[in-house]
Design a protein around this motif. Structure first.
Motif, PDB file in Angstrom:
ATOM      1  N   THR A   2      46.921  57.695  85.297  1.00  0.00           N
ATOM      2  CA  THR A   2      47.663  58.106  86.532  1.00  0.00           C
ATOM      3  C   THR A   2      46.927  59.260  87.159  1.00  0.00           C
ATOM      4  N   GLY A   4      47.883  62.171  87.801  1.00  0.00           N
ATOM      5  CA  GLY A   4      48.205  63.281  87.117  1.00  0.00           C
ATOM      6  C   GLY A   4      47.256  63.715  85.922  1.00  0.00           C
ATOM      7  N   THR A   5      46.589  62.705  85.439  1.00  0.00           N
ATOM      8  CA  THR A   5      45.632  62.823  84.272  1.00  0.00           C
ATOM      9  C   THR A   5      44.367  63.290  84.728  1.00  0.00           C
ATOM     10  N   THR A   9      41.646  70.032  81.102  1.00  0.00           N
ATOM     11  CA  THR A   9      42.154  71.291  80.890  1.00  0.00           C
ATOM     12  C   THR A   9      41.657  72.114  79.678  1.00  0.00           C
ATOM     13  N   ALA A  97      50.305  69.589  77.671  1.00  0.00           N
ATOM     14  CA  ALA A  97      49.273  69.790  78.647  1.00  0.00           C
ATOM     15  C   ALA A  97      48.453  68.552  78.292  1.00  0.00           C
ATOM     16  N   ALA A  99      49.239  65.910  77.241  1.00  0.00           N
ATOM     17  CA  ALA A  99      49.533  64.503  77.795  1.00  0.00           C
ATOM     18  C   ALA A  99      49.405  64.208  79.345  1.00  0.00           C
ATOM     19  N   GLU A 100      49.121  65.273  79.949  1.00  0.00           N
ATOM     20  CA  GLU A 100      48.948  65.260  81.650  1.00  0.00           C
ATOM     21  C   GLU A 100      47.462  65.575  82.015  1.00  0.00           C
ATOM     22  N   THR A 101      46.680  65.434  81.165  1.00  0.00           N
ATOM     23  CA  THR A 101      45.201  65.478  81.463  1.00  0.00           C
ATOM     24  C   THR A 101      44.140  64.442  80.759  1.00  0.00           C
ATOM     25  N   GLN A 102      43.134  64.334  81.584  1.00  0.00           N
ATOM     26  CA  GLN A 102      42.119  63.278  81.009  1.00  0.00           C
ATOM     27  C   GLN A 102      41.596  63.735  79.763  1.00  0.00           C
ATOM     28  N   ARG A 132      45.894  62.551  74.044  1.00  0.00           N
ATOM     29  CA  ARG A 132      44.725  62.288  74.749  1.00  0.00           C
ATOM     30  C   ARG A 132      43.560  62.815  74.092  1.00  0.00           C
TER      31      ARG A 132
END
Length: 297
Positions: A2, A4-5, A9, A97, A99-102, A132
Motif C-alpha cells: 500500500t 502507506g508503506t 523508517t 511503525a 507495519a506501516e513502512t517498507q 516487515r
C-alpha cells in the motif's frame, strides 16, 4: 504494497548506533526515492514535525530527534524527512511503525535505549516480531563501508556497491525473502551472492572434525541443483543483477558470517510467528555489515 508503506523508517534514541542507522536509512530512502521517517519513543507529547523546517521554541533544548533530523536534512538535502515522537514504549511503537513502512532501520549497538531498554534488546525484540523487514546497523557504519574500496582517487560515493549476501533455507525458499534480496541488490546495481548451508540430520551422528560421511558430496550436488532451480526464475526477473550461488556443509552462522565479509548487506529470513533463530542472532551481533531480517510465511 500500500502507499502507506512507501517509506523507510529509522528508530532514534540518541545513541551513536541509532544515528548511524538513521544515516543508513536516509541513504536507502534516497536510493529508492522514498521519504524517510524518524521515530523517537519518549515520555513527551507526540510532536510531528517536517524537516528541515524544525522550529525549536526559545528556551527549549533540542531533543535527540531534533538533532538527528537537522543533521540528516543537511546531509541529504533532497530527502523528504518526517520526524515524530511518541509516548508509546519503544518496542510496541517500533512494531507499529514497522507495519506501516517498507523497511524499519535500527541501531544494533549502544548502551542506552528508548524507554529504558538496552538498544540491543530493543533491536532484537523488534526484529523478532516485525511484520516487515528490519535492518540492523552497527555503530560506526559509514557511507563508504557499503561500497568497493577506492585507491585511484575515485570519490567514495561513486564507487560500486559491495555485494548483497542472501542466506537461503531451501526447505523454506520464501518469495518475500528472495524478492527483498534481489530488489535490494538491483537498486544498488550490486551483485547478489546466494548462500545455502546444510548439515546432516542428528541421527547420522556426525561430529564436527570427524570424517565426512559417505554420500555427502552427492547430497551437496543435489542441493546445489535445487538452489539453482530456486534462483533461476528470479534471475529472469532481474536480468541485470549478477548472481552467484554457493552451497556449504556446516553451521549456517559460521558460513554466512564468512560470506558477509566484504559485503554491503547480509539478508536473512525469519518465519512469521517464530522467534529469531540462533544463527540470525549470532549474525546480528557479529556481522561486519548491516543485517536485514525479512519475515516470511
Amino acid at each position: 504494497m500500500t502507499s502507506g508503506t512507501r517509506t523507510i523508517t529509522a528508530g532514534i534514541d540518541g545513541s551513536r548506533a541509532s544515528l548511524d542507522a538513521a544515516d543508513w536509512a536516509a541513504r536507502e530512502a534516497g536510493r529508492r526515492g522514498l521519504p524517510l521517517r524518524l521515530l523517537h519513543a519518549e515520555s513527551a507529547p507526540a510532536m510531528p514535525a517536517r524537516i528541515p523546517d524544525v522550529d525549536v521554541p526559545v528556551g527549549r533544548t533540542r531533543s535527540a530527534l531534533d538533532r538527528a533530523a537537522i543533521q540528516l536534512s543537511y546531509a541529504h538535502p533532497a530527502l523528504d524527512i518526517i520526524a515524530r515522537s511518541t509516548e508509546t514504549p519503544a518496542v510496541p511503537a517500533l512494531l507499529a511503525a514497522a507495519a506501516e513502512t517498507q523497511t524499519l532501520v535500527l541501531g544494533s549497538r549502544g548502551s542506552t535505549g528508548c524507554a529504558g531498554f538496552p538498544v540491543g534488546s530493543v533491536a532484537l525484540g523488534v526484529a523478532a516480531r516485525a511484520q516487515r523487514p528490519v535492518v540492523l546497523v552497527r555503530a560506526g557504519e559509514l557511507p563508504e563501508d557499503e561500497r568497493m574500496p577506492t585507491g585511484d582517487g575515485t570519490p567514495p560515493n561513486t564507487a560500486p556497491y559491495l555485494p548483497v549476501v542472501l542466506g537461503l533455507d531451501l526447505d523454506h525458499p520464501a518469495d518475500d525473502l528472495i524478492r527483498y534480496a534481489f530488489d535490494t541488490a538491483a537498486v544498488r546495481s550490486a551483485p547478489l551472492h546466494v548462500v545455502h548451508t546444510w548439515t546432516l540430520p542428528p541421527h547420522h551422528g556426525h561430529a564436527p572434525g570427524s570424517p565426512v560421511p559417505e554420500g555427502t558430496a552427492e547430497r551437496e550436488d543435489g542441493k546445489r541443483q535445487v538452489l539453482t532451480g530456486t534462483v533461476q526464475p528470479w534471475r529472469r526477473k532481474f536480468p541485470e543483477t549478477p548472481v552467484s550461488e554457493r552451497v556449504f556443509h556446516g553451521h549456517p552462522g559460521h558460513h554466512l558470517l564468512k560470506a558477509s565479509t566484504g559485503a554491503g548487506l547480509l539478508v536473512t529470513g525469519r518465519r512469521t510467528g517464530e522467534r529469531l533463530g540462533r544463527s540470525a542472532r549470532w549474525l546480528v551481533h557479529h556481522a561486519g555489515c548491516p543485517v536485514a531480517v525479512v519475515p516470511h510465511a
